[in-house]
Design a protein around this motif. Structure first.
Motif, short mmCIF file in Angstrom:
data_model
loop_
_atom_site.label_atom_id
_atom_site.label_comp_id
_atom_site.label_asym_id
_atom_site.label_seq_id
_atom_site.Cartn_x
_atom_site.Cartn_y
_atom_site.Cartn_z
N GLY A 270 38.86 53.41 6.92
CA GLY A 270 38.71 52.21 7.73
C GLY A 270 40.01 51.62 8.24
N TYR A 271 41.11 52.35 8.13
CA TYR A 271 42.40 51.86 8.61
C TYR A 271 42.63 52.28 10.06
N ALA B 184 46.55 48.98 9.22
CA ALA B 184 45.83 47.78 8.79
C ALA B 184 44.34 48.07 8.76
N SER B 185 43.65 47.33 7.92
CA SER B 185 42.19 47.44 7.78
C SER B 185 41.54 46.19 8.35
N ILE C 200 49.05 49.56 4.68
CA ILE C 200 49.60 50.85 4.27
C ILE C 200 50.79 51.19 5.17
N PHE C 201 51.82 51.73 4.57
CA PHE C 201 53.03 52.14 5.28
C PHE C 201 53.25 53.62 4.98
N LEU C 202 53.19 54.45 6.00
CA LEU C 202 53.33 55.91 5.83
C LEU C 202 54.54 56.38 6.64
N PRO D 217 44.54 60.83 9.24
CA PRO D 217 43.07 60.82 9.38
C PRO D 217 42.34 60.40 8.11
N ARG D 218 42.96 60.66 6.96
CA ARG D 218 42.34 60.24 5.70
C ARG D 218 42.37 58.71 5.60
N LEU D 219 43.40 58.09 6.17
CA LEU D 219 43.45 56.63 6.21
C LEU D 219 42.42 56.09 7.19
N PHE D 220 42.26 56.77 8.31
CA PHE D 220 41.23 56.36 9.27
C PHE D 220 39.85 56.44 8.61
N ASP D 221 39.65 57.48 7.80
CA ASP D 221 38.36 57.62 7.10
C ASP D 221 38.08 56.43 6.19
#
Length: 269
Positions: free
Chosen positions: A63-64, A83-84, A92-94, A57-61
């Motif tokens: 814009g990903y 992806a953005s 980003i790869f998590l 969710p921090r990545l979604f925040d």
């Protein structure tokens, strides 16, 4: 935290534990006005408040969005690529380690660490460069974990960091091939990950990748012991357009699996 501040913070944290990466970056900055970062990667455990579903969710925040899933059953890992909408933003790869797939001995080391975590840690993007947020493990436990899962040993000892940044070779003015990039890096004295060959992937797969071996730096273990262990590495990626002319935005699981081995204590070819 905006995206620029997020990636700047990641970079500062990354080169603090892998100073060779700053020197490698300088090799390309010398004759390229900008060295574009293709992607960054993070590691975590699938148990506790820092699992993938709590971190993303921090990545979604920022814009990903989720792009594609990946599985690495031989390493007990799963992952997502993100992806953005900004074409200049790094991918980003998590990935996360399936703790329950490890031995009872390994689980007995990890379970108390993960049980000690504050759930609030995952509420800010700063968590991605928070480092080791659990008590230091003993060097003996580190070796036990790493003997079973190099990923587990690395993560338990170091914590959350970008484990690599990546030069977007397709965005360089020069050099323009992975081969020439590696020649420059090798000539500067940096070792290359040759697991499965130095270059992983092919133009037909729309992605070629290569990486250095991880830097090695002193890390503090329980009781104040200091030991030199692998930290982070630098990757190089050249992406190709698909049949519709769009630059490939994914990853190749077989290649990524060998790239993971850049942080192994005893790399193998």
């Amino acid at each position: 935290m905006d995206n620029a501040a997020f990636f700047a913070s990641l970079w500062d944290d990354y080169i603090a534990i892998a100073p060779q990466s700053a020197r490698i970056h300088a090799l390309f900055a010398a004759d390229n006005a900008t060295v574009i970062n293709d992607h960054v990667a993070f590691r975590t455990f699938d148990t506790g408040p820092l699992c993938l579903s709590r971190l993303e969710p921090r990545l979604f925040d920022l814009g990903y969005r989720r792009h594609a899933p990946y599985a690495f059953p031989d390493k007990h890992l799963s992952a997502w690529g993100y992806a953005s909408s900004d074409p200049d933003a790094p991918l980003i790869f998590l990935s996360e380690l399936h703790v329950s797939a490890l031995s009872t001995v390994a689980q007995d080391i990890l379970t108390p660490l993960l049980a000690s975590l504050d759930p609030a840690l995952a509420e800010t993007p700063a968590v991605f460069s928070a480092g080791r947020v659990w008590p230091a493990i003993s060097y003996s436990d580190y070796r036990t974990l790493a003997a079973e899962s190099e990923y587990a040993g690395w993560l338990a000892a170091l914590g959350l960091h970008a484990n690599h940044f990546t030069v977007a070779v397709h965005r360089l003015r020069t050099p323009t091939t992975i081969e020439d990039v590696l020649e420059r890096v090798r000539a500067a004295g940096f070792a290359i990950n040759d697991a499965g060959g130095e270059i992983k992937g092919t133009p037909a797969e729309l992605l070629e990748q290569a990486a250095t071996l991880a830097d090695r730096q002193p890390v503090a273990f329980a009781g104040g012991e200091m030991h030199v262990v692998p930290t982070c590495y630098y990757e190089f990626a050249r992406r190709y357009p698909d049949v519709d002319g769009r630059l490939y935005q994914g990853f190749v699981a077989a290649s990524a699996s060998r790239i993971f081995e850049s942080t192994h204590r005893n790399p193998r070819g």
